[in-house]
Structure formats: structure tokens, C-alpha cells
Design a protein around this motif. Structure first.
Motif, PDB file in Angstrom:
ATOM      1  N   SER A  98      -6.930   6.980 -10.260  1.00 19.76           N
ATOM      2  CA  SER A  98      -7.346   7.003  -8.849  1.00 19.76           C
ATOM      3  C   SER A  98      -8.548   6.104  -8.622  1.00 19.76           C
ATOM      4  N   SER A 152      -4.097   7.877  -4.398  1.00 19.74           N
ATOM      5  CA  SER A 152      -5.323   8.331  -3.749  1.00 19.74           C
ATOM      6  C   SER A 152      -5.780   9.636  -4.398  1.00 19.74           C
ATOM      7  N   LYS A 153      -7.029   9.992  -4.169  1.00 19.57           N
ATOM      8  CA  LYS A 153      -7.577  11.191  -4.803  1.00 19.57           C
ATOM      9  C   LYS A 153      -6.859  12.457  -4.354  1.00 19.57           C
ATOM     10  N   GLN A 154      -6.293  12.432  -3.143  1.00 19.02           N
ATOM     11  CA  GLN A 154      -5.582  13.609  -2.661  1.00 19.02           C
ATOM     12  C   GLN A 154      -4.231  13.788  -3.360  1.00 19.02           C
ATOM     13  N   ALA A 165      -9.526   7.963   2.617  1.00 20.00           N
ATOM     14  CA  ALA A 165      -9.990   9.003   1.703  1.00 20.00           C
ATOM     15  C   ALA A 165     -10.391  10.274   2.443  1.00 20.00           C
ATOM     16  N   ALA A 214      -1.066   4.031  -2.057  1.00 18.63           N
ATOM     17  CA  ALA A 214      -1.451   5.320  -1.474  1.00 18.63           C
ATOM     18  C   ALA A 214      -1.051   6.496  -2.351  1.00 18.63           C
ATOM     19  N   ASP A 274       0.813  -1.213   0.000  1.00 23.12           N
ATOM     20  CA  ASP A 274       0.000   0.000   0.000  1.00 23.12           C
ATOM     21  C   ASP A 274       0.847   1.264   0.000  1.00 23.12           C
ATOM     22  N   VAL A 318      -9.581   2.890  -5.999  1.00 20.87           N
ATOM     23  CA  VAL A 318     -10.469   3.595  -5.086  1.00 20.87           C
ATOM     24  C   VAL A 318     -10.853   2.725  -3.891  1.00 20.87           C
ATOM     25  N   GLU A 320      -9.034   0.365  -2.365  1.00 21.63           N
ATOM     26  CA  GLU A 320      -7.919   0.273  -1.420  1.00 21.63           C
ATOM     27  C   GLU A 320      -7.697   1.573  -0.660  1.00 21.63           C
ATOM     28  N   ASN A 321      -8.013   2.684  -1.300  1.00 21.21           N
ATOM     29  CA  ASN A 321      -7.773   3.978  -0.664  1.00 21.21           C
ATOM     30  C   ASN A 321      -8.998   4.517   0.060  1.00 21.21           C
ATOM     31  N   LYS A 322     -10.064   3.750   0.128  1.00 20.06           N
ATOM     32  CA  LYS A 322     -11.275   4.211   0.813  1.00 20.06           C
ATOM     33  C   LYS A 322     -11.053   4.515   2.291  1.00 20.06           C
TER      34      LYS A 322
END
Length: 903
Positions: free
Chosen positions: A559, A549-551, A570, A546, A542, A563, A565-567
Motif C-alpha cells: 500500500s 489503497s489502505k482501505q 485516502a 485503487a 488507476d 501511497v 497515487e491513492n492520496k
């Protein structure tokens, strides 16, 4: 030779049924260009290696498939008659033509039950298969169009028509993305994009100056240049197909370009603590393509987060770990992109079941909402929204086409080859069970003795060797992968200790710690277990997940690939990697525990088990595909290769069973319902038992055979406790005579109905016919009168005296020209009537030289008030100036939308 080529069914062979007899028959048919023959209800198909893939899958003119077309028609008919789901299973070695004939049967199925090739559903399916063919096919040593994924194409049926087509994929070979064996090639799409992209597109994708020779993921395999024009045409077709599915071409190209450039990044030991990198420009390009920071991507490769008793600890990764993470990311990007495209294709379905099949009923599904929603959000969320609107739709079973893996061997057989051969073993075991084992068990259960006893190779012990829960090779592999400290040597030592005495397990010479062999149903295969543990774990740390991620990632497509895995992180900008390991291609169950539950092999076995459960509740139809030679040469028949495949597919055993045994059985009630047509006008239901009715039907059948003009076939049947058992000849004769009687009855019904309609409306029809005859007679009379008159009246030649008399009589001057007819008060442009006045624009200055200061400049808007007496001119008015302007100097403004008129 000629007589053998005319035999349609191998069960009709004369003489002893030996391998040589079957091979001679197949050879005669091969060189007579008749590549298919029957084996009872089974179809045997020979591959002559002349089929070349068209740019569009399922496109082009529909070719005649011969017996395979009849097989599809039979499946559609049986589904309509019984309501039972149908499954057409293509089996055979790699390179035997399974995928080609599966696509042909899929098109034939749409011609019969899907509305043909002009429907939106078919065009959507053709685009899907075109995209998947380039994404999931690669060149191997024995097959240039080898499918590296298995497909279960499920066509859901409603009201005898295809309602929806779902494509289920099995085990995409993701190891090929970053590790290609010698003399093989990576997936076709990489070579096609290099041939089809223009210089500007390559510059945007950071691929300028790159080719298959300097891209590491491609140069590991064969770098032989294929037909570049063919590659370009297939890439253009692939690009257009993406548009049909509503998937942005540029987004997919960014990901595939990043995958190719990832292969040129290599981590090496540095002078300090951190790793140095070879390919600094490439990692910058990859970061730009994926929408992330180059530094963040480097940290994702070279650092590891571990969770020790709830405490997160970061450490530096070694060279092998960093390079393995790079490969894992490349595999994950590719496999998740393919999965996302397939999910998008499966989410589109027909919105109106009862509407016409040929209309554009699915055009609204390709609409992209312009309200600011990104494609990535729409692509991953649309399937659930569409599903909610159609969940209540009921369907009447399915007609499926199964194109799964065929048996294969490679130069170095790894875990992927073991899973491929496991799939081939499973399909062959299903064939053995359905054709041989279930038939013999049913005969034994109902105390029926037969003269023919067929001995076949049961490959169930091989499946036990591979998949046994206690000590199967794959089960032991999953146990080893679950342990924190395990090694390939320990794994191979464990399986050798368990299976050394197994007849289907062997240790090849010279012995090695990581080498073992299995005697499959189609031959011996030696496997190298060097990467079994790593490939089976199928994990991605990860730390690199990571990064997307959306950030941290501004590329929405990527992304959304990660999505799930990064929930958990988030909503918290301060959080980061949690020391977890995610799957390269996850299943839905993997997110329930926020970690890795399954392995590559366990997931594949689960999907195979579910496939078998589905097939067990359907009526199977088998197509045994044979390749004519191992070298892929056209029109070459290698007898030794054919014999090897005949033995592995149990063809000779099937011939013996179908020719001399009793392979078919039906319950008495089902038999009576299907063949009660032989009763004629009798009432079978006055008989007491179903067995008595069955006997009466067969007695009527025997009498009908004597009266029928069909060729004689030997028949045999036996009565069991619950079933009627009958031979293949009996089945063929029953079906042929049943079809003959149904066609005859249909002709009689049509004749009576048409006669009744004719008698009912005869008076009106008679009056119409009489009137039509009178009109035709009068038209012929008028035509004959005109022709006779033209023959009787001589041609009047020019007579000066007569012209002078006529001109004086009618007061016509022969010297002056005739008067010009009056002008019409409108003009016509583009089949639209325009009245006067209307406005036009000057194309050029007029006149060229000023007359009294009056010039109409170019671009000036003028008013056309009417036609001029001058030929080719219009009267134009502008600022109290009236002039005659040539019409070709006037340009029409936007023509108003008026209905077209007939001039």
C-alpha cells in the motif's frame, strides 16, 4: 613481445602509432597478465573474463587494481589539494568489466578516505550493492552479469573523509520483468530465490511445485540451470544484506513471489461479457500475497474507468488490455520495490562527522522503533525525518564513480536498447568534448598553432538525431504518445520522413513498417519500434492502483508503494478509480498534476542532462574498458574485437593527441600555485605578471630536469593569453618532480622535528635508557649466576640413610600420607568467586537408595554450606538434613553479576 608488455603508457610506443602497434602492445600485456595500461591521464583496462562475482559485493580480500588504485589515489589527492569534485567515469561496451572495476575502485576509495572495510558505512554500502546487484543484473547473450541499470555513486566528502554515499540509478530495464528475449534470463533474484528458499518458505509464498520451467516470466528466456550452490550462496548473502539495511525479508519475498505468479495469469475471451481467466489458483495466490481481495484484483484487471466531461464511466477491458495491465502491474511492483530499497539505503547516513570512522557510529540508524510503527511507514517516512536532522551539514564536494550503460545490441532491439545506446553516446560525447573539442577550441581561441592536428569522430550529429527538440526520434515519440489515437506505423513513417536523408539514419533491408536503423558511434543497430509507444507511455490505470489503497489492502509494504497515487481518495471511503493513468515508476513531478506528465524517454533525458551538468563542474578521470572477445571466454584475445572498440572509443586519436599534441592547459595563477615549489628559496612574487612567474618556474624546472635522476621525457609548452599549454610529457615530468621534491621536503621536515624532540627530551630519555640498561644487566647477571650455580651443584640422588635422618629431625612419618591442606571458604564458577553459603539445584536424586528416609530429589533447591572433607563433595543442607553430595550432581543457579577476579 616482452618489450611491448613492459610499456606502461601507450604514448611511449616507439615507431608509427597505428592500430596494429596499439593492438600488439595490448595483446602482449594481455598474455603477460598485465591488463591495464596508461594513455596519458586515461586508463585502458582489458577484461580477461576471469572475474566471478563473490556472494557479497565489495566483500572478500581487497585485490590489487594496479593503475586503477593509483587513479583513485590521484583523485583523492587532487580533491584534497584543490577542493574540486572528482568523477571517475567507466566507459566501454557491455561486458567490458565496467561494473567490476567500478566496485573495486569504490572499495579502494573507502580504504583511502572512508576508514576501510571495517566501518559501519562500508558494511552498509556493501550490503546495498549486494542487494542491488541481484535486483538489477541479468544474463544477456554476451554478458552473464549485465547491469540493467546505470549507477552514479556519489561520495560526499567532509574534512577529507567520506561523509555519506548516495547512489543514483538510471533507467531500470523494467520490460525485462515480463518479457525476456530468447537465450537471455530475467533478473538474477528470481532464480536465486527459487534455489535458496526452503520447502516451508515456498509453501508460505505459494511457490510449491513451481520452477523456472513452469513460471511464464522465466520460461520465456533461457532455462539453462546454473550452479545451484552458487545461486543459493548468493541468495543467502542477499538475505543477510537486506537485514543490514533493516528491510524485512518476508515482505520483499511476498512481492517477488506475486510477480512470478502474475506471469501465469492469462485473460481470454469468455462465453459472456466478462473475460475468462487461465490460472485461477494463481490469481488467488497473488491476491493473498499482496493482501487484497481476489475479486477486487480481477476487477482491477478487467474493468476501465473513464472520465468523460466530469462523468465517470466504467467499461469492460478487452483481452489485450487486461493482459497489458497485468504486465504493467508486475513491472510497477518490481521497479517500485527496487526504488523503495534504494531510497531506504540512501536515507541512512553517518550521524557524527567528527567521530571516529572505525566506530559503530551508525548502529542507531538500524534501530526499529518497537512502538507499533509498521516497517512500511518507517521506510517511506524515515528518509525525510533523517534529512531534516542533517540538512545543514556542509560537505566539500564529492568523489564519484560513474558506472553507466555501455553500447549493446540484442537479438531484438527495443526502446530500452535505444535508451541504453543514447546513454553510451552521451558518455562518449562528454569524453570527446573534454579530451578533443575543448582542447582544440582553447588553442584556437588563444591563437596557438600546433604541429599535430587530431581528427576524431564527433558523435554530436547522432545525439541531435535522437534528442533534437524539433524532430529528434525521441521527441517525435513523445509527441505521438501524447496523442489519443496514435500507432507504431504512423510514428515510424514520421521519423522516416524527417530523417531519410540523414547520414546516421537508415532503413534496413528488407524494409518493414516498424523497423529502422541508426549508425551509432560503435556500430549499426536495427530497432523494432513495435512496442515503442506502449513502453514510452509507461502507464498503469488507476483501476488496479485503487485496489492497493489502505482501505482495500492489508499489506502495508504494498500500500505504501502506491501511497502517492491513492492520496486523493485516502480520506473518502466511497471514492474509487477516477479514470487516471499513473506511471509505472513515477517521478516527484508526476504528482503535481495528478496524472502523467512525463514519459520514459523524457525522464531519462532529463536525468542524463542533470548528470552532464554535474560532471561539467567536476574533474573527470576516464577508464576505457575493453572486452577481449565477444563470447565471454577466458584468456582469449580477439584482435578484431579490440580494433572495433579502439575505433569506437577514439583510443588511437587519444594516443596521437597525448603523444604529439598539447592536450593540457592551466590558467597561469593555478599553474604558479601548484608548481611554485620549483622556485626553491627565490621569491617569485617580485615578478610583475603571472606569465613572468610561469616562465621563471619553467626555467627552474628545466634546470631541475638536468639534475634529476628521473628518466628523460620530451617536453613542450606554449604561452597563451590566459593559459599555459603543455604536452603530456611535460605534465608527467612536472608531477613526478613535484612529488619528488615534496617527499624530500617532508623527509627534511620530519628529520628536523624528530631531532628537536629528541634534543628536548634527551635528559629524561637518557635517564630512562640508563635505568633500563642497569635492569637488563642485573637480570642477565642473575640469570648467569643461576645457570652457573646449576652447573656447579650436582644432582642429589635418593639416599635412604639421609631420608631417615631428615624424617627423624623434622618429626615426619614416612609411612603415613601427608595431611590435607585446609579448604578454602569459597568456590569459583565461570571466573566468578562464590562464597558460602549459596544455593544450587539437584540434577539427580541422591542417594539412589534412601538412607533413613533421607533423599534429595531431582530439582530440589538446596543450600551449599561449604566444602566437604570427602574429595569431590560439598556439604549440603536441606530441611535440617546435612549430607555430603558430589559436586557434579549440583547445578548452579543464575550466577550473580560480579566483577571477574584473578585466581
Amino acid at each position: 613481445m616482452t618489450d611491448s608488455s613492459l610499456i606502461e603508457d601507450l604514448t611511449h610506443l616507439v615507431g608509427p602509432l597505428t592500430e596494429e602497434t596499439v593492438v600488439r602492445c595490448l595483446q602482449a600485456k594481455f598474455y603477460s597478465h598485465r591488463f591495464q595500461c596508461k594513455l596519458g591521464p586515461v586508463i585502458v583496462s582489458l577484461n580477461n573474463n576471469r572475474h566471478r562475482p563473490a556472494p557479497h559485493c565489495l566483500g572478500g580480500q581487497s585485490q590489487s587494481g594496479g593503475l586503477l588504485d593509483d587513479l583513485v589515489r590521484e583523485a583523492v589527492t587532487q580533491h584534497a589539494d584543490t577542493g574540486h569534485s572528482q568523477a571517475i567515469i567507466c566507459s566501454g561496451e557491455s561486458g567490458s568489466g565496467k561494473t567490476f572495476w567500478a566496485m573495486h575502485m569504490l572499495r579502494q576509495l573507502f580504504d583511502l578516505a572512508g576508514g576501510g572495510s571495517e566501518t559501519d558505512a562500508f558494511k552498509h554500502l556493501s550490503a546495498t550493492m549486494t542487494v542491488l546487484r541481484s535486483l538489477c543484473s541479468a544474463a544477456t547473450v554476451t554478458n552473464t552479469e549485465s547491469s540493467r541499470v546505470g549507477f552514479f555513486i556519489e561520495n560526499l566528502i567532509t574534512d577529507s573523509a567520506i561523509y555519506r554515499t548516495k547512489i543514483h540509478s538510471y533507467l531500470l530495464d523494467r520490460e525485462r520483468v515480463c518479457s525476456v528475449q530468447q537465450n537471455e534470463r530475467n533478473y538474477h533474484i528470481f532464480y536465486q530465490m527459487l534455489a535458496g528458499l526452503g520447502p516451508e518458505e515456498k509453501a508460505k509464498l505459494h511457490l510449491t511445485g513451481y520452477s523456472m520451467h513452469n513460471l511464464s516470466y522465466l520460461s520465456l528466456g533461457s532455462t539453462h540451470v546454473w550452479n545451484e550452490m552458487e545461486e543459493k550462496s548468493r541468495f543467502d548473502a542477499w538475505k543477510n544484506s537486506l537485514g543490514v539495511l533493516g528491510i524485512p525479508f518476508s515482505d520483499v519475498m511476498r512481492i517477488f513471489s506475486a510477480i512470478l505468479l502474475l506471469g501465469n495469469i492469462e485473460f481470454i475471451e469468455g462465453s459472456g461479457l466478462e473475460l475468462d481467466i487461465i490460472g485461477n489458483n494463481e490469481i488467488k495466490s497473488v491476491a493473498a500475497l499482496l493482501g487484497v481481495s481476489g475479486v477486487a484484483l480481477y476487477r482491477g484487471f478487467t474493468t476501465r474507468t473513464r472520465n468523460t466531461r466530469g462523468q465517470l464511466c466504467k467499461s469492460l477491458a478487452d483481452v489485450n488490455t487486461a493482459n497489458a495491465t497485468r504486465n504493467a502491474l508486475a513491472k510497477s511492483l518490481y521497479s517500485r520495490t527496487v526504488a523503495a530499497i534504494l531510497k531506504r539505503a540512501n536515507s541512512l547516513r553517518r550521524p557524527n562527522i567528527n567521530s571516529s570512522l572505525s566506530g559503530s557510529t551508525e548502529s542507531n540508524l538500524h534501530h526499529v522503533d518497537p512502538g507499533g510503527i509498521s516497517f512500511s511507514e518507517q521506510m517511506f517516512s524515515r528518509s525525510s525525518s533523517i534529512r531534516s536532522g542533517y540538512e545543514k551539514t556542509k560537505y566539500d564536494g564529492f568523489i564519484s564513480i560513474i558506472d553507466m550503460f555501455g553500447f549493446e545490441t540484442a537479438q531484438r532491439n527495443q526502446l530500452e536498447q535505444l535508451c541504453v545506446n543514447l546513454c553510451a553516446e552521451t558518455i562518449q560525447h562528454f569524453y570527446n568534448t573534454y579530451i578533443f573539442k575543448s582542447t582544440m577550441q582553447a588553442l584556437k581561441d588563444e591563437d596557438i598553432q600546433t604541429e599535430v592536428e587530431v581528427r576524431y569522430l564527433d558523435n554530436e550529429p547522432i545525439l541531435e538525431l535522437l534528442t533534437s527538440q524539433r524532430n529528434g526520434i525521441l521527441s517525435i515519440l513523445d509527441v505521438e504518445c501524447a496523442q489519443p489515437r496514435s500507432s507504431t506505423e504512423a510514428y515510424t513513417a514520421n521519423i522516416k520522413a524527417h530523417h531519410r536523408v540523414n547520414n546516421y539514419f537508415f532503413e534496413p533491408l528488407p524494409k518493414a513498417d516498424t523497423i529502422f536503423g541508426i549508425r551509432h558511434f560503435a556500430g549499426r543497430v536495427v530497432y523494432d519500434a513495435d512496442n515503442f509507444l506502449q513502453n514510452n507511455r509507461d502507464t498503469l490505470p488507476d483501476d488496479v492502483v485503487a485496489v492497493f489503497s489502505k482501505q482495500n489492502c492489508n499489506f502495508g509494504f504494498v500500500s505504501h508503494l502506491f501511497v502517492q497515487e491513492n492520496k486523493p481518495v485516502a480520506g473518502d471511503l466511497s471514492s474509487g478509480p477516477q479514470g487516471l493513468k499513473h506511471r509505472v515508476l513515477p517521478n516527484s513531478s508526476d504528482f503535481k498534476m495528478n496524472g502523467t506528465r512525463g514519459t520514459l524517454c523524457s525522464d531519462f533525458q532529463t536525468k542524463l542532462d542533470n548528470l552532464l551538468k554535474t560532471l561539467m563542474h567536476s574533474k573527470p578521470h576516464f577508464v576505457l574498458c575493453l572486452k577481449s572477445n565477444d563470447r565471454g571466454e577466458m584468456d582469449l584475445f580477439d584482435g578484431d574485437v579490440i580494433i572495433r572498440q579502439l575505433r569506437s572509443l577514439q583510443v588511437l586519436e587519444t594516443v596521437h593527441l597525448m603523444a604529439g599534441g598539447i592536450p593540457h592547459r592551466m590558467r597561469y595563477k593555478s599553474f604558479n600555485n601548484r608548481y611554485k615549489i620549483f622556485f626553491g628559496h627565490k621569491k617569485p612574487y617580485q615578478l610583475e605578471t603571472q606569465q613572468d612567474q610561469c616562465k621563471a618556474i619553467l626555467n627552474s624546472f628545466l634546470k631541475a630536469m638536468d639534475e634529476s635522476k628521473l628518466p628523460y621525457v620530451s617536453t613542450q609548452w606554449m604561452y597563451g593569453k590566459k593559459h599555459i599549454f603543455f604536452s603530456e610529457g611535460t605534465r608527467q615530468q612536472l608531477e613526478a618532480m613535484r612529488a619528488e621534491r615534496i617527499n624530500k621536503a617532508a623527509a627534511i621536515i620530519q628529520a628536523h622535528w624528530k631531532g628537536r624532540l629528541c634534543r628536548r627530551y634527551w635528559s629524561q630519555r637518557k635517564q630512562q635508557l640508563l635505568s633500563d640498561r642497569e635492569s637488563v644487566k642485573s637480570s642477565k647477571t642473575a640469570a648467569s649466576w643461576k645457570s652457573n650455580k646449576s652447573k656447579r651443584v650436582p644432582i642429589i640422588r635418593k639416599d635412604e640413610n639421609l631420608l631417615q635422618q631428615a624424617s627423624r629431625y623434622y618429626n615426619i612419618s614416612l609411612e603415613s600420607a601427608p595431611s590435607v591442606p585446609p579448604n578454602r571458604l569459597y568456590c569459583v564458577a565461570k571466573n566468578i568467586r562464590l562464597g558460602y553459603p549459596h544455593h544450587r539445584v539437584m540434577k539427580e536424586d541422591f542417594p539412589k537408595e534412601s538412607v533413613n528416609g533421607r533423599v534429595l530429589p531431582r530439582g530440589e533447591e538446596v543450600e551449599v554450606v561449604g566444602p566437604s572433607t570427602k574429595r569431590g563433595h560439598l556439604i549440603v543442607k536441606n530441611n535440617q538434613i546435612v549430607m555430603d553430595v558430589p559436586y557434579h550432581l549440583l547445578d548452579l543457579q543464575t550466577i550473580p553479576e560480579l566483577p571477574a577476579m584473578d585466581i
